[in-house]
Design an enzyme around this catalytic site. Sequence first.
Site, mmCIF file in Angstrom:
data_model
loop_
_atom_site.group_PDB
_atom_site.id
_atom_site.type_symbol
_atom_site.label_atom_id
_atom_site.label_comp_id
_atom_site.label_asym_id
_atom_site.label_seq_id
_atom_site.Cartn_x
_atom_site.Cartn_y
_atom_site.Cartn_z
ATOM 1 N NE ARG A 1 10.863 -15.756 -10.842
ATOM 2 C CZ ARG A 1 11.617 -15.682 -11.586
ATOM 3 N NH1 ARG A 1 12.643 -15.867 -10.810
ATOM 4 N NH2 ARG A 1 11.887 -15.433 -12.760
ATOM 5 N NE ARG B 1 5.351 -14.786 -15.458
ATOM 6 C CZ ARG B 1 5.810 -14.709 -16.265
ATOM 7 N NH1 ARG B 1 6.060 -13.161 -16.932
ATOM 8 N NH2 ARG B 1 6.913 -14.252 -15.896
ATOM 9 N NE ARG C 1 17.558 -14.575 -14.996
ATOM 10 C CZ ARG C 1 15.850 -14.936 -15.449
ATOM 11 N NH1 ARG C 1 16.190 -14.805 -16.594
ATOM 12 N NH2 ARG C 1 15.138 -14.942 -14.582
ATOM 13 N NE ARG D 1 15.110 -11.404 -13.129
ATOM 14 C CZ ARG D 1 14.086 -12.237 -13.916
ATOM 15 N NH1 ARG D 1 13.851 -11.560 -15.263
ATOM 16 N NH2 ARG D 1 12.857 -12.469 -13.416
ATOM 17 C CE LYS E 1 8.309 -16.571 -20.053
ATOM 18 N NZ LYS E 1 9.141 -17.070 -19.143
HETATM 19 P P1 AMP Z 1 9.923 -12.519 -16.245
HETATM 20 O O1 AMP Z 1 10.994 -10.787 -15.845
HETATM 21 O O2 AMP Z 1 8.860 -12.159 -17.202
HETATM 22 O O3 AMP Z 1 9.805 -14.015 -14.737
HETATM 23 O O4 AMP Z 1 8.535 -11.574 -14.739
HETATM 24 C C1 AMP Z 1 9.355 -11.424 -13.446
HETATM 25 C C2 AMP Z 1 8.050 -11.389 -12.412
HETATM 26 O O5 AMP Z 1 7.073 -9.781 -12.982
HETATM 27 C C3 AMP Z 1 6.992 -12.733 -12.772
HETATM 28 O O6 AMP Z 1 7.663 -13.657 -11.456
HETATM 29 C C4 AMP Z 1 5.733 -11.862 -11.903
HETATM 30 O O7 AMP Z 1 5.498 -11.231 -10.984
HETATM 31 C C5 AMP Z 1 5.820 -10.793 -12.304
HETATM 32 N N1 AMP Z 1 5.125 -10.611 -14.200
HETATM 33 C C6 AMP Z 1 5.415 -10.731 -15.177
HETATM 34 N N2 AMP Z 1 5.052 -10.668 -16.489
HETATM 35 C C7 AMP Z 1 3.323 -10.895 -15.742
HETATM 36 C C8 AMP Z 1 2.630 -10.834 -15.797
HETATM 37 N N3 AMP Z 1 1.963 -10.776 -17.111
HETATM 38 N N4 AMP Z 1 0.757 -11.141 -15.294
HETATM 39 C C9 AMP Z 1 1.435 -11.156 -13.587
HETATM 40 N N5 AMP Z 1 3.010 -10.601 -13.192
HETATM 41 C C10 AMP Z 1 4.089 -10.833 -14.142
#
Ligand code: AMP
Length: 216
Positions: A171, A88, A127, A160, A13
């Site tokens: 996740r 989400r 990654r 990360r 994404k």
């Molecule tokens: P990402 O970089 O999009 O994979 O986000 C990393 C982490 O941030 C996710 O695994 C969630 O813990 C948190 N996170 C990101 N976006 C959201 C969202 N829209 N709602 C809740 N938690 C989020």
Amino acid sequence: MKLVILGAPGAGKGTQAVNLAEKLQVPHISTGDIFRSNIKGGTTLGKLAKEYIDKGALVPDEVTIGIVKDRLQQDDCKKGFILDGFPRTIAQAECLDNILAEMDTALDCVLDLAVNDEVITKRLSGRRVCPECNASYHVDYMEETQKGICLVCGTKLVQREDDREETVINRLKTYHNQTEPLIGYYKAKGKLVVAEGKIRIEDTKTEVYKVLGLEK
Ligand code: AMP
């Protein structure tokens, strides 16, 4: 264009969102990036978000929705935006519809990047990211000469914390339970387009441009 990109963690994404934001000249809004920069800055929001992120869980809706609402109300979002990692949950999607309705607008399109779990697990464990500029790489595709250094800004790449295996499993569970139902939600509204995520970033980009009707 007002666009949401859906997809499992590691579906690509972020990479596609950065590219589309540049192509369409609209802001890229990543809730994950917002949380990570708050964690780095040691803010109250960062401390709260870290507790959930480290477990592979979602940050509570009431926190996340407020952040996105503020961001979408800024002037640069008037011409469009790419939302990456939000919504989400169904509750977040419903709030997004309401926020946009209050602003007299609506989403144009929701892009689902479809990639299976096996590919995702491999991708996330390999990654490596730049802690300075957020650029993302994979150990299998990094040039030997690169030696774990960011090609954009020269910073040493890191893994990360939430890309470690135990967190990745959680996740993915969180994705299937809470986020995947959004595919049906947007399909029912006639907003959904699906692009199959490929191994090579360029091939995914070709697919994305095709389903969005964009010229390369
Ligand atoms: P990402 O970089 O999009 O994979 O986000 C990393 C982490 O941030 C996710 O695994 C969630 O813990 C948190 N996170 C990101 N976006 C959201 C969202 N829209 N709602 C809740 N938690 C989020």
